[in-house]
Design an enzyme around this catalytic site. Structure first.
Site, PDB file in Angstrom:
ATOM      1  N   ASN A  23     -14.602  31.001  76.970  1.00 51.13           N
ATOM      2  CA  ASN A  23     -15.556  29.893  76.845  1.00 51.13           C
ATOM      3  C   ASN A  23     -15.909  29.421  78.263  1.00 51.13           C
ATOM      4  O   ASN A  23     -15.306  29.873  79.236  1.00 51.13           O
ATOM      5  CB  ASN A  23     -14.992  28.758  75.975  1.00 51.13           C
ATOM      6  CG  ASN A  23     -13.668  28.256  76.520  1.00 51.13           C
ATOM      7  OD1 ASN A  23     -13.530  28.020  77.725  1.00 51.13           O
ATOM      8  ND2 ASN A  23     -12.672  28.113  75.659  1.00 51.13           N
ATOM      9  N   ASP A  33      -9.362  35.327  73.497  1.00 54.87           N
ATOM     10  CA  ASP A  33      -9.085  34.588  74.732  1.00 54.87           C
ATOM     11  C   ASP A  33      -7.611  34.149  74.759  1.00 54.87           C
ATOM     12  O   ASP A  33      -6.876  34.400  75.741  1.00 54.87           O
ATOM     13  CB  ASP A  33     -10.021  33.352  74.749  1.00 54.87           C
ATOM     14  CG  ASP A  33     -10.114  32.703  76.124  1.00 54.87           C
ATOM     15  OD1 ASP A  33      -9.510  33.245  77.054  1.00 54.87           O
ATOM     16  OD2 ASP A  33     -10.792  31.668  76.240  1.00 54.87           O
TER      17      ASP A  33
HETATM   18  P1  ADP Z   1     -15.970  34.502  70.347  1.00 51.89           P
HETATM   19  O1  ADP Z   1     -15.631  33.064  70.592  1.00 51.89           O
HETATM   20  O2  ADP Z   1     -16.745  35.137  71.483  1.00 51.89           O
HETATM   21  O3  ADP Z   1     -16.600  34.731  69.019  1.00 51.89           O
HETATM   22  P2  ADP Z   1     -13.360  35.390  69.366  1.00 51.89           P
HETATM   23  O4  ADP Z   1     -12.108  35.557  70.152  1.00 51.89           O
HETATM   24  O5  ADP Z   1     -13.363  34.308  68.333  1.00 51.89           O
HETATM   25  O6  ADP Z   1     -14.543  35.225  70.428  1.00 51.89           O
HETATM   26  O7  ADP Z   1     -13.727  36.753  68.657  1.00 51.89           O
HETATM   27  C1  ADP Z   1     -14.327  37.856  69.295  1.00 51.89           C
HETATM   28  C2  ADP Z   1     -13.850  39.116  68.611  1.00 51.89           C
HETATM   29  O8  ADP Z   1     -12.582  39.469  69.114  1.00 51.89           O
HETATM   30  C3  ADP Z   1     -13.683  38.985  67.089  1.00 51.89           C
HETATM   31  O9  ADP Z   1     -14.347  40.106  66.474  1.00 51.89           O
HETATM   32  C4  ADP Z   1     -12.198  39.067  66.883  1.00 51.89           C
HETATM   33  O10 ADP Z   1     -11.868  39.730  65.656  1.00 51.89           O
HETATM   34  C5  ADP Z   1     -11.752  39.894  68.053  1.00 51.89           C
HETATM   35  N1  ADP Z   1     -10.359  39.748  68.477  1.00 51.89           N
HETATM   36  C6  ADP Z   1      -9.499  38.708  68.289  1.00 51.89           C
HETATM   37  N2  ADP Z   1      -8.298  38.973  68.849  1.00 51.89           N
HETATM   38  C7  ADP Z   1      -8.407  40.227  69.406  1.00 51.89           C
HETATM   39  C8  ADP Z   1      -7.523  41.096  70.124  1.00 51.89           C
HETATM   40  N3  ADP Z   1      -6.262  40.728  70.394  1.00 51.89           N
HETATM   41  N4  ADP Z   1      -7.997  42.303  70.515  1.00 51.89           N
HETATM   42  C9  ADP Z   1      -9.267  42.685  70.286  1.00 51.89           C
HETATM   43  N5  ADP Z   1     -10.142  41.924  69.612  1.00 51.89           N
HETATM   44  C10 ADP Z   1      -9.727  40.705  69.173  1.00 51.89           C
END
Ligand code: ADP
Length: 334
Positions: A23, A33
Site C-alpha cells: 500500500n 504484503d
Molecule cells: P492487493 O491489496 O493488491 O489486492 P492482496 O495481498 O490482498 O493485494 O492480494 C494480491 C494477491 O496476492 C491475491 O490474489 C492473493 O490471493 C495473493 N496472495 C496472498 N498471499 C500470497 C502469497 N503468500 N503468495 C502469493 N500470492 C499471495
C-alpha cells in the site's frame, strides 16, 4: 521458460526479486504484503520506513532480508472501483515499473503476485490478463525469467466462456477407443492419390508429376531432424530466430542449443511451443512433433487442449498456458 505461471507462496520463491503488492505507506499490511514482511523479518520494515511511501502505479526496491529472494520490489496497485477510473493503466504501470527496476538491478528472475487482485478488488481474470500482456510485451525486448505466482487455485480463473468451450471440446474428443478420423483419412487417402495417375493419359501425366514431386520432397524431408525442420520453417515463415523463440516462450540459451545440435531432442512441450510460435496447422504440428518422437493423441487432455487452440487459429502461447494451467496440465515452453 521466460514467463511461467506457478502455484506457490511467493515468499518461498528462489528468485532474484519478488514483487510485493504493497500500500502507499509501504509500512506493511495484510495479504501478500503481510506474508512478505513476516517472512523477511524486521529489517525489511526498517528499510521501508526510509523510502517515504510510494504512489499508486510506481515501484520501489529494498533488500530481501530473510527471504530467499535478494530483493523485494514494492509496488502499489490501484483499488478497483468500476474499471473506469484508470485502474487498468495503473495496474499496467505497476508491472512495467517493477520490471524496469528489476532490469536496472540486473535481476534475471522475478516473481509477481497477482497485484490488486485481493483486498483491492481487481477482478482476477482481468488482473491476470493485464499481468500477462505487460510481461509478455517486456519479454519481447528483454531477457528475464518471470513468474506469476498464483496463491490458491480459487484465485485463478480463465474466462467462463473459454473454460466451458475447452471443457466441451475435451468432452467431444476425449475418448479411449475413439477412431481418429483425421489420421484415418490421411492413411486411407494415401494409396488413392498415388494410384490416381492410371485413369487417363492427361490425368496420369499431371498426377505422376505431382506425386513424384511430392514424393521427392517427402523423401528429402525423411531425414530432416527436428532442429532442421524447425529452422526451415522459421525461414519459410519469414521470421527471425528471436521472433520465433520469444513467441514460443523459450529462452535464448535453449534455442541456441537446438540450433547448434541437429540431433537435439526437445521435450514435447518445447516442440509444441515452437509449433504454436510458427502458427503451424495441425498436420504440420504433427510432422514437427514426429521429428522429436511425439504425437498428439485423443486420450490425453493436454493434447486435446493444444488441438483446440490450433483448430481455432489461436496461437497466443500465453493464453494457451493460462488454459493449460486452469486444466492442471503442463505448460508450454522450456
Ligand atoms: P492487493 O491489496 O493488491 O489486492 P492482496 O495481498 O490482498 O493485494 O492480494 C494480491 C494477491 O496476492 C491475491 O490474489 C492473493 O490471493 C495473493 N496472495 C496472498 N498471499 C500470497 C502469497 N503468500 N503468495 C502469493 N500470492 C499471495
Amino acid at each position: 521458460m521466460p514467463l511461467e505461471i506457478v502455484r506457490n507462496d511467493i515468499t518461498k520463491m528462489k528468485v532474484d526479486a519478488i514483487v510485493n503488492a504493497a500500500n502507499q505507506s509501504l509500512l506493511g499490511g495484510g495479504g501478500v504484503d503481510g506474508a512478505i514482511h513476516r517472512a523477511a523479518g524486521k529489517g525489511l520494515l526498517t528499510e521501508c520506513r526510509t523510502l517515504g511511501g510510494c504512489k499508486t502505479g510506481e515501484a520501489k526496491i529494498t533488500g530481501g532480508y530473510n527471504l530467499p529472494a535478494k530483493y523485494v520490489i514494492h509496488t502499489v496497485g490501484p483499488v478497483y472501483k468500476d474499471g473506469k477510473q484508470g485502474e487498468k493503466a495503473l495496474l499496467e504501470s505497476c508491472y512495467r515499473e517493477s520490471l524496469a527496476l528489476a532490469k536496472k538491478r540486473g535481476c534475471e528472475t522475478i516473481a509477481f503476485p497477482l497485484i490488486s487482485s485481493g483486498v483491492y478488488g481487481y477482478p482476477k481474470d482481468q488482473a491476470l490478463k493485464v499481468a500477462i500482456d505487460v510481461i509478455s510485451g517486456f519479454l519481447l525486448e528483454n531477457e528475464m525469467t518471470v513468474y506469476i505466482v498464483i496463491f490458491d487455485k480459487a484465485a485463478y480463473k480463465i474466462s467462463e466462456k473459454l473454460f466451458t468451450d475447452i471443457a466441451e471440446f475435451i468432452d467431444d474428443n476425449y475418448v479411449d477407443t475413439h477412431t481418429d478420423y483425421r489420421r484415418e483419412s490421411i492413411r486411407l487417402c494415401a494409396p488413392f492419390s498415388a494410384s490416381a495417375g492410371s485413369f487417363t493419359a492427361d490425368h496420369c501425366e499431371y498426377k505422376e508429376i505431382s506425386v513424384e514431386d511430392d514424393l521427392d520432397t517427402r523423401i528429402k524431408q525423411i531425414d530432416e531432424s527436428f532442429s532442421q525442420m524447425l529452422l526451415r520453417k522459421i525461414d519459410e515463415k519469414g521470421m527471425t530466430d528471436a521472433q520465433c523463440y520469444k513467441k514460443a516462450n523459450i529462452d535464448r540459451k535453449l534455442f541456441s542449443k537446438i540450433r547448434s545440435d541437429i540431433h537435439y531432442k526437445p521435450s514435447k512441450t518445447t516442440a509444441i511451443a515452437f509449433a504454436i510460435s510458427l502458427e503451424l496447422s495441425l498436420e504440420e504440428t504433427e510432422d514437427l512433433l514426429r521429428k522429436a518422437g511425439f504425437a498428439l493423441s485423443h486420450s490425453n487432455k493436454f493434447d486435446i487442449i493444444i488441438e483446440y487452440f490450433i483448430s481455432k487459429g489461436n496461437y497466443n502461447i500465453f493464453e494457451i498456458n493460462e488454459a493449460l494451467f486452469a486444466f492442471d496440465q503442463s505448460l508450454l515452453g522450456a
